[in-house]
Scaffold this active site. Sequence first.
Site, PDB file in Angstrom:
ATOM      1  N   HIS A   1     -10.404  -3.518   7.270  1.00 29.38           N
ATOM      2  CA  HIS A   1      -9.003  -3.154   7.479  1.00 29.38           C
ATOM      3  C   HIS A   1      -8.922  -1.798   8.143  1.00 29.38           C
ATOM      4  O   HIS A   1      -9.643  -0.878   7.779  1.00 29.38           O
ATOM      5  CB  HIS A   1      -8.269  -3.102   6.138  1.00 29.38           C
ATOM      6  CG  HIS A   1      -6.839  -2.689   6.283  1.00 29.38           C
ATOM      7  ND1 HIS A   1      -5.856  -3.572   6.641  1.00 29.38           N
ATOM      8  CD2 HIS A   1      -6.231  -1.489   6.148  1.00 29.38           C
ATOM      9  CE1 HIS A   1      -4.696  -2.926   6.719  1.00 29.38           C
ATOM     10  NE2 HIS A   1      -4.895  -1.661   6.425  1.00 29.38           N
TER      11      HIS A   1
ATOM     12  N   ASP B   1       5.178  -5.450  -1.722  1.00 27.74           N
ATOM     13  CA  ASP B   1       4.882  -4.483  -0.655  1.00 27.74           C
ATOM     14  C   ASP B   1       5.847  -4.650   0.510  1.00 27.74           C
ATOM     15  O   ASP B   1       6.278  -3.665   1.105  1.00 27.74           O
ATOM     16  CB  ASP B   1       3.437  -4.635  -0.181  1.00 27.74           C
ATOM     17  CG  ASP B   1       3.146  -3.677   0.979  1.00 27.74           C
ATOM     18  OD1 ASP B   1       3.213  -2.456   0.762  1.00 27.74           O
ATOM     19  OD2 ASP B   1       2.899  -4.155   2.101  1.00 27.74           O
TER      20      ASP B   1
HETATM   21  N1  URA Z   1      -0.592   0.263   6.180  1.00 28.30           N
HETATM   22  C1  URA Z   1      -0.078  -0.418   5.144  1.00 28.30           C
HETATM   23  O1  URA Z   1      -0.300  -1.610   5.009  1.00 28.30           O
HETATM   24  N2  URA Z   1       0.675   0.237   4.256  1.00 28.30           N
HETATM   25  C2  URA Z   1       0.959   1.551   4.358  1.00 28.30           C
HETATM   26  O2  URA Z   1       1.658   2.084   3.508  1.00 28.30           O
HETATM   27  C3  URA Z   1       0.431   2.247   5.449  1.00 28.30           C
HETATM   28  C4  URA Z   1      -0.363   1.578   6.348  1.00 28.30           C
END
Ligand code: URA
Length: 439
Positions: A82, A161
């Site tokens: 990632h 999220d």
């Molecule tokens: N990438 C993400 O997935 N979340 C964040 O808060 C910052 C970068």
Amino acid sequence: MRAVDLIEKKVNGEELTSQEIAFLVRHFSDGSIPDYQMSALQMAIRFQGMTDRETSDLTMEMMHSGDVVDLSDVKGVKVDKHSTGGVGDTTTLVIAPLVAACGGTVAKMSGRGLGHTGGTIDKLESIPGTQVEIPIERFKEIVNEIGVSVIGQSSNLVPADKKMYALRDVTATVRSIPLIASSIMSKKLAAGTDAIVLDVKVGTGAFMTTVEEAKELSTLMVNIGNMLNRKVVALITDMNQPLGMAVGNALEVREAVELLSGKIPEGDPLYEVCMTLASYMLILSNLAKTKEDARKMLAKALYSGEGLTKLQQMISAQGGDASYLCLDRIDELCQTKIIKPVYSLKEGFITAIEAQKIGTAAQMLGAGRATKADKIDPAVGLVMQKRVGDYVKLDEPLCIMYINDASKAKAAEEEFLSAFTLSDDKPAPAPMIYEIIGG
Ligand code: URA
Ligand code: CA
């Protein structure tokens, strides 16, 4: 329990209990805690921070807000990678097939680009026919068959999220280390892999602007992963200029194909960052003991063409036309009405290139979205002709722009040129990789 009391507690810099964090995430997810209270809480967290314990509790609660992918019937050590949002970052398209060509198992869920950063999913879609929304069962089959698949995140992966990030984006609460760590790690943990290599960008265009901050974020993410028995390594890499030369979807696919065809030399930043990230993926997969061994395996897969073959196999398996993925045909995906060099306004040594502005310029040409609803033009973007440290003369182009909508070109050019700082003195070379955490 009342949300307002927990916000007050965080405002006062106190530590929230596991039960309190669970209450907040669950009730925000089910809609009983409104956006304004979550916004206030996130702002309090931005100012007061969180302890590592609070951050790991937050991560776990977020992870369990939606689907948690079960990859147990995929054989081998499942490894993911990632990156925290780069410009000209084509690493996934290079690394995922290379690691698979070395015997690794790469089951990866990627995002789309938003704003100035590109997304792997959009790049894959620039290859005609390629499917990125694939049922999990088929995704697992492809990984079992050929060792690699890259798909979009399922819509129910960490819904908490999605809601929290949407608020952060518009309330100046993105740049909080515990909120970034929990956002990234909740998604990585929910995606079900055994090992994760993180590429934490540092520089003017990145979430983290200093190496110190990037180290704090990296250490936190490595610790959260370890608590859940995941092997995690974080590389802190430079984003004080775009990583690769290409910025734009098909243009970045072309650069990946060039790298996988042996056309990009050792020492080039994209090459080096790809090889280092991939080395740690092999080490975490128990396929190599040392970085040197890993690098030898990767070089063999690269120069034999096995890495490119893996990319072609993956694209075919996902319904795409892999016949474009060779040096002879890849240009067909990068055809635009106008191809225009952009020249410098001054002469001198390039001391800095603000990656964010380069990404924004490409976005303005149609390579990225300003809002989620915008449509991407896969062929447009730009290819850098100069890097930090190079001398530039007035008759030398800084980039070549690939343009379809001429009305967008002027603003994009201005944004592009504003990214450069020039000087009479040659700058000292900056490292490509600053530090490795957890390796
Ligand atoms: N990438 C993400 O997935 N979340 C964040 O808060 C910052 C970068
Ligand atoms: Ca701190």
